[in-house]
Structures are given as structure tokens and as C-alpha cells.
Write a protein that holds these residues in place. Structure first.
Motif, PDB file in Angstrom:
ATOM      1  N   ALA A 255       0.831  -1.208   0.000  1.00 34.65           N
ATOM      2  CA  ALA A 255       0.000   0.000   0.000  1.00 34.65           C
ATOM      3  C   ALA A 255       0.863   1.255   0.000  1.00 34.65           C
ATOM      4  O   ALA A 255       0.511   2.263  -0.633  1.00 34.65           O
ATOM      5  CB  ALA A 255      -0.929  -0.008   1.213  1.00 34.65           C
ATOM      6  N   ALA A 256       1.998   1.216   0.711  1.00 35.45           N
ATOM      7  CA  ALA A 256       2.890   2.378   0.743  1.00 35.45           C
ATOM      8  C   ALA A 256       3.506   2.626  -0.623  1.00 35.45           C
ATOM      9  O   ALA A 256       3.687   3.773  -1.050  1.00 35.45           O
ATOM     10  CB  ALA A 256       3.977   2.162   1.793  1.00 35.45           C
ATOM     11  N   ILE A 257       3.827   1.547  -1.320  1.00 32.69           N
ATOM     12  CA  ILE A 257       4.384   1.679  -2.678  1.00 32.69           C
ATOM     13  C   ILE A 257       3.342   2.275  -3.609  1.00 32.69           C
ATOM     14  O   ILE A 257       3.635   3.194  -4.388  1.00 32.69           O
ATOM     15  CB  ILE A 257       4.857   0.305  -3.188  1.00 32.69           C
ATOM     16  CG1 ILE A 257       6.014  -0.205  -2.321  1.00 32.69           C
ATOM     17  CG2 ILE A 257       5.274   0.380  -4.664  1.00 32.69           C
ATOM     18  CD1 ILE A 257       6.418  -1.632  -2.602  1.00 32.69           C
ATOM     19  N   ALA A 258       2.125   1.768  -3.534  1.00 27.52           N
ATOM     20  CA  ALA A 258       1.058   2.281  -4.391  1.00 27.52           C
ATOM     21  C   ALA A 258       0.796   3.754  -4.115  1.00 27.52           C
ATOM     22  O   ALA A 258       0.634   4.559  -5.049  1.00 27.52           O
ATOM     23  CB  ALA A 258      -0.218   1.464  -4.172  1.00 27.52           C
ATOM     24  N   ARG A 259       0.787   4.119  -2.831  1.00 29.03           N
ATOM     25  CA  ARG A 259       0.497   5.505  -2.458  1.00 29.03           C
ATOM     26  C   ARG A 259       1.558   6.457  -3.011  1.00 29.03           C
ATOM     27  O   ARG A 259       1.234   7.488  -3.600  1.00 29.03           O
ATOM     28  CB  ARG A 259       0.408   5.613  -0.940  1.00 29.03           C
ATOM     29  CG  ARG A 259      -0.008   6.983  -0.434  1.00 29.03           C
ATOM     30  CD  ARG A 259      -0.436   6.917   1.018  1.00 29.03           C
ATOM     31  NE  ARG A 259       0.593   6.333   1.871  1.00 29.03           N
ATOM     32  CZ  ARG A 259       0.499   5.128   2.453  1.00 29.03           C
ATOM     33  NH1 ARG A 259      -0.584   4.386   2.266  1.00 29.03           N
ATOM     34  NH2 ARG A 259       1.464   4.667   3.206  1.00 29.03           N
ATOM     35  N   ARG A 260       2.827   6.111  -2.836  1.00 30.21           N
ATOM     36  CA  ARG A 260       3.875   7.004  -3.335  1.00 30.21           C
ATOM     37  C   ARG A 260       3.900   7.043  -4.859  1.00 30.21           C
ATOM     38  O   ARG A 260       4.234   8.066  -5.452  1.00 30.21           O
ATOM     39  CB  ARG A 260       5.248   6.579  -2.815  1.00 30.21           C
ATOM     40  CG  ARG A 260       6.340   7.544  -3.255  1.00 30.21           C
ATOM     41  CD  ARG A 260       7.723   7.209  -2.747  1.00 30.21           C
ATOM     42  NE  ARG A 260       7.879   7.426  -1.310  1.00 30.21           N
ATOM     43  CZ  ARG A 260       9.065   7.403  -0.697  1.00 30.21           C
ATOM     44  NH1 ARG A 260      10.181   7.162  -1.398  1.00 30.21           N
ATOM     45  NH2 ARG A 260       9.137   7.610   0.604  1.00 30.21           N
TER      46      ARG A 260
ATOM     47  N   GLY B 179      -3.711   3.194  -7.440  1.00 29.59           N
ATOM     48  CA  GLY B 179      -4.519   2.470  -6.474  1.00 29.59           C
ATOM     49  C   GLY B 179      -3.894   1.130  -6.140  1.00 29.59           C
ATOM     50  O   GLY B 179      -3.157   0.549  -6.940  1.00 29.59           O
ATOM     51  N   VAL B 180      -4.193   0.633  -4.943  1.00 24.42           N
ATOM     52  CA  VAL B 180      -3.666  -0.666  -4.535  1.00 24.42           C
ATOM     53  C   VAL B 180      -4.137  -1.759  -5.488  1.00 24.42           C
ATOM     54  O   VAL B 180      -3.383  -2.675  -5.826  1.00 24.42           O
ATOM     55  CB  VAL B 180      -4.089  -0.982  -3.086  1.00 24.42           C
ATOM     56  CG1 VAL B 180      -3.663  -2.396  -2.697  1.00 24.42           C
ATOM     57  CG2 VAL B 180      -3.479   0.026  -2.120  1.00 24.42           C
ATOM     58  N   ALA B 181      -5.400  -1.657  -5.936  1.00 26.06           N
ATOM     59  CA  ALA B 181      -5.924  -2.659  -6.871  1.00 26.06           C
ATOM     60  C   ALA B 181      -5.138  -2.659  -8.170  1.00 26.06           C
ATOM     61  O   ALA B 181      -4.853  -3.720  -8.746  1.00 26.06           O
ATOM     62  CB  ALA B 181      -7.402  -2.395  -7.147  1.00 26.06           C
ATOM     63  N   THR B 182      -4.766  -1.474  -8.636  1.00 25.60           N
ATOM     64  CA  THR B 182      -3.960  -1.374  -9.854  1.00 25.60           C
ATOM     65  C   THR B 182      -2.596  -2.031  -9.654  1.00 25.60           C
ATOM     66  O   THR B 182      -2.095  -2.752 -10.528  1.00 25.60           O
ATOM     67  CB  THR B 182      -3.765   0.098 -10.254  1.00 25.60           C
ATOM     68  OG1 THR B 182      -5.034   0.671 -10.536  1.00 25.60           O
ATOM     69  CG2 THR B 182      -2.870   0.231 -11.476  1.00 25.60           C
ATOM     70  N   LEU B 183      -1.996  -1.786  -8.491  1.00 22.89           N
ATOM     71  CA  LEU B 183      -0.694  -2.377  -8.197  1.00 22.89           C
ATOM     72  C   LEU B 183      -0.767  -3.896  -8.215  1.00 22.89           C
ATOM     73  O   LEU B 183       0.071  -4.568  -8.841  1.00 22.89           O
ATOM     74  CB  LEU B 183      -0.206  -1.889  -6.828  1.00 22.89           C
ATOM     75  CG  LEU B 183       1.115  -2.480  -6.326  1.00 22.89           C
ATOM     76  CD1 LEU B 183       2.252  -2.150  -7.281  1.00 22.89           C
ATOM     77  CD2 LEU B 183       1.421  -1.968  -4.925  1.00 22.89           C
ATOM     78  N   TYR B 184      -1.786  -4.453  -7.548  1.00 22.50           N
ATOM     79  CA  TYR B 184      -1.908  -5.910  -7.500  1.00 22.50           C
ATOM     80  C   TYR B 184      -2.296  -6.498  -8.852  1.00 22.50           C
ATOM     81  O   TYR B 184      -2.003  -7.660  -9.129  1.00 22.50           O
ATOM     82  CB  TYR B 184      -2.917  -6.328  -6.424  1.00 22.50           C
ATOM     83  CG  TYR B 184      -2.314  -6.390  -5.042  1.00 22.50           C
ATOM     84  CD1 TYR B 184      -1.458  -7.425  -4.694  1.00 22.50           C
ATOM     85  CD2 TYR B 184      -2.594  -5.412  -4.089  1.00 22.50           C
ATOM     86  CE1 TYR B 184      -0.893  -7.495  -3.428  1.00 22.50           C
ATOM     87  CE2 TYR B 184      -2.032  -5.467  -2.819  1.00 22.50           C
ATOM     88  CZ  TYR B 184      -1.183  -6.515  -2.500  1.00 22.50           C
ATOM     89  OH  TYR B 184      -0.616  -6.573  -1.256  1.00 22.50           O
ATOM     90  N   ARG B 185      -2.950  -5.705  -9.675  1.00 19.32           N
ATOM     91  CA  ARG B 185      -3.281  -6.203 -11.015  1.00 19.32           C
ATOM     92  C   ARG B 185      -2.004  -6.392 -11.837  1.00 19.32           C
ATOM     93  O   ARG B 185      -1.908  -7.331 -12.628  1.00 19.32           O
ATOM     94  CB  ARG B 185      -4.237  -5.225 -11.697  1.00 19.32           C
ATOM     95  CG  ARG B 185      -4.830  -5.767 -12.999  1.00 19.32           C
ATOM     96  CD  ARG B 185      -6.118  -5.046 -13.362  1.00 19.32           C
ATOM     97  NE  ARG B 185      -5.930  -3.605 -13.450  1.00 19.32           N
ATOM     98  CZ  ARG B 185      -6.490  -2.720 -12.617  1.00 19.32           C
ATOM     99  NH1 ARG B 185      -7.261  -3.138 -11.627  1.00 19.32           N
ATOM    100  NH2 ARG B 185      -6.288  -1.417 -12.773  1.00 19.32           N
ATOM    101  N   ARG B 186      -1.043  -5.500 -11.651  1.00 23.24           N
ATOM    102  CA  ARG B 186       0.222  -5.604 -12.384  1.00 23.24           C
ATOM    103  C   ARG B 186       1.179  -6.582 -11.719  1.00 23.24           C
ATOM    104  O   ARG B 186       1.930  -7.275 -12.387  1.00 23.24           O
ATOM    105  CB  ARG B 186       0.892  -4.222 -12.472  1.00 23.24           C
ATOM    106  CG  ARG B 186       0.088  -3.184 -13.226  1.00 23.24           C
ATOM    107  CD  ARG B 186      -0.198  -3.626 -14.637  1.00 23.24           C
ATOM    108  NE  ARG B 186      -1.012  -2.638 -15.347  1.00 23.24           N
ATOM    109  CZ  ARG B 186      -1.709  -2.918 -16.430  1.00 23.24           C
ATOM    110  NH1 ARG B 186      -1.723  -4.147 -16.910  1.00 23.24           N
ATOM    111  NH2 ARG B 186      -2.419  -1.965 -17.023  1.00 23.24           N
ATOM    112  N   PHE B 187       1.161  -6.608 -10.371  1.00 26.23           N
ATOM    113  CA  PHE B 187       2.082  -7.452  -9.613  1.00 26.23           C
ATOM    114  C   PHE B 187       1.274  -8.164  -8.529  1.00 26.23           C
ATOM    115  O   PHE B 187       1.061  -7.616  -7.444  1.00 26.23           O
ATOM    116  CB  PHE B 187       3.195  -6.593  -8.989  1.00 26.23           C
ATOM    117  CG  PHE B 187       3.957  -5.789  -9.998  1.00 26.23           C
ATOM    118  CD1 PHE B 187       4.940  -6.375 -10.785  1.00 26.23           C
ATOM    119  CD2 PHE B 187       3.675  -4.436 -10.182  1.00 26.23           C
ATOM    120  CE1 PHE B 187       5.643  -5.640 -11.724  1.00 26.23           C
ATOM    121  CE2 PHE B 187       4.369  -3.696 -11.118  1.00 26.23           C
ATOM    122  CZ  PHE B 187       5.349  -4.292 -11.896  1.00 26.23           C
TER     123      PHE B 187
END
Length: 214
Positions: free
Chosen positions: A37-42, A46-54
């Protein structure tokens, strides 16, 4: 499955590149414990976008440090091809310690046991190091009682410098490694017997390892 970068829209490629850049920075600053979540925020996604890619942190770590993994393997390959195994061994220790001093995240990523290709890279690099140590001993330049597991001692000692400012850590690491390399030369005083230390100890997992697989 996530699309390959070449198949993504331009904005998606930009988001992906930004996430990887932020992940590398945060892993280098704080280690692998940084929350997704910290990576997505910086990165501004969105967290969902981050998990969709990774889908997992492991997949993000492997991708974020893919270039460093390749560099590390390249260093080992170059060292094994050097006609002077002592120079090859020096180069490996110097460059790995420099990577560690500059980037806490890379060391943790390289040592961690993720079930991805990078585990194969790590194991292949370890076997290359074992072969390089033996060649350096056979050449008469490396002390006979040096153990490949002494690499863990080097990394544990050098790893303590990574919390310093980058320019200080690099200078201190270079001086420490120079001291250590001088002590590894053949002809110096005998040492206590080697300890079979797993490279996992660099991550703080104090489990002695009697195998030659890590």
C-alpha cells in the motif's frame, strides 16, 4: 495474467514504470518490509492497480531488481572467465559489497527464497562463487582456510553500513572490503575454523546451514 509492457497502453506503461521506480527506492531505503500500500500511495496508483500488475510482493521484487540480478550474474561470469582467479574473486566481493552498501533492498531480494527465476540465479551465482574460491586457492593467492561461507561474514559486516548516508556507506564499504581482501591473501596467519553460515543469515534468519546450496 498481466499483459507484457509492450502490449500495454502508454498510460499503463507509465504507471508500471513509476511503480517499479518507487518500489526500488523504497526497498533501498527501508528493505523489503515496505507494505504494498505504501508503494502504491507514493507511486500515485490504487492498490488494486498495483496488485493487477504485480499479484504478489515477490513478483514486484523480482521485477524491480531484475537488472541488478543480471548485473550480479554478469559479474560472476566475468570473474570466472578472468585468467587470474584472485583478481576475479576480488572483483566479485568488491562489486557485491558495493551493491549492498548502496541498496539494502537488493541484498534482501537476492538472498530471499522466492519461488521464481531469481532463486535459480542466486543458486547458480553461489556455485560459481564456490568454483571461483577453489580456483583462487589452487593458484596460490587465496588462503587455504578460506571458506565460501565466509562470504556471509563479509556481507553481514558490510551490511551494517547500509544505514549510513549513501556516499558515506560506499566509502566505508570500500575501505572495509580492502581490509578484508588483504586478510584473505595466502601466507597470512591461520584463522579459527570456518562456520557453515547460510546466506539467509544476512536477512537475520540465524539458521546454520551445513549444505552447499546457498
Amino acid at each position: 495474467m498481466a499483459a507484457e509492457p509492450s502490449q500495454m497502453r502508454a498510460d499503463a506503461r507509465e504507471n508500471r514504470a513509476r511503480v517499479l521506480a518507487v518500489a526500488r527506492d523504497l526497498f533501498a531505503e527501508r528493505g523489503l518490509e515496505v507494505p504494498m500500500a505504501a508503494i502504491a500511495r507514493r507511486a500515485g496508483v490504487g492498490v488494486a492497480t498495483l496488485y493487477r500488475r504485480f499479484p504478489t510482493k515477490e513478483s514486484l521484487v523480482v521485477e524491480a531488481f531484475s537488472e541488478q540480478f543480471a548485473v550480479c550474474q554478469g559479474v560472476m561470469d566475468d570473474a570466472l572467465q578472468d585468467p587470474d582467479p584472485w583478481l576475479g574473486l576480488r572483483m566479485v566481493i568488491e562489486k557485491v559489497c558495493l551493491l549492498q552498501a548502496c541498496d539494502r533492498g537488493f541484498t534482501a531480494a537476492f538472498m530471499a527464497s522466492f519461488p521464481d527465476l531469481h532463486s535459480e540465479v542466486r543458486d547458480r551465482t553461489w556455485l560459481g562463487f564456490v568454483a571461483l574460491v577453489q580456483r583462487a586457492k589452487d593458484s596460490g593467492h587465496l588462503r587455504a582456510d578460506f571458506s565460501p561461507h565466509d562470504l556471509t561474514l563479509v556481507l553481514v559486516a558490510n551490511g551494517g553500513l547500509s544505514s549510513l548516508p549513501a556516499e558515506v556507506a560506499v566509502a566505508a564499504s570500500q575501505r572495509l572490503v580492502a581490509y578484508l581482501l588483504e586478510s584473505f591473501r595466502a601466507g597470512t596467519d591461520a584463522l579459527p575454523p570456518p562456520v557453515p553460515l547460510s546466506l539467509d543469515l544476512v536477512l537475520g534468519q540465524a539458521v546454520p546451514d551445513n549444505s552447499v546450496g546457498r
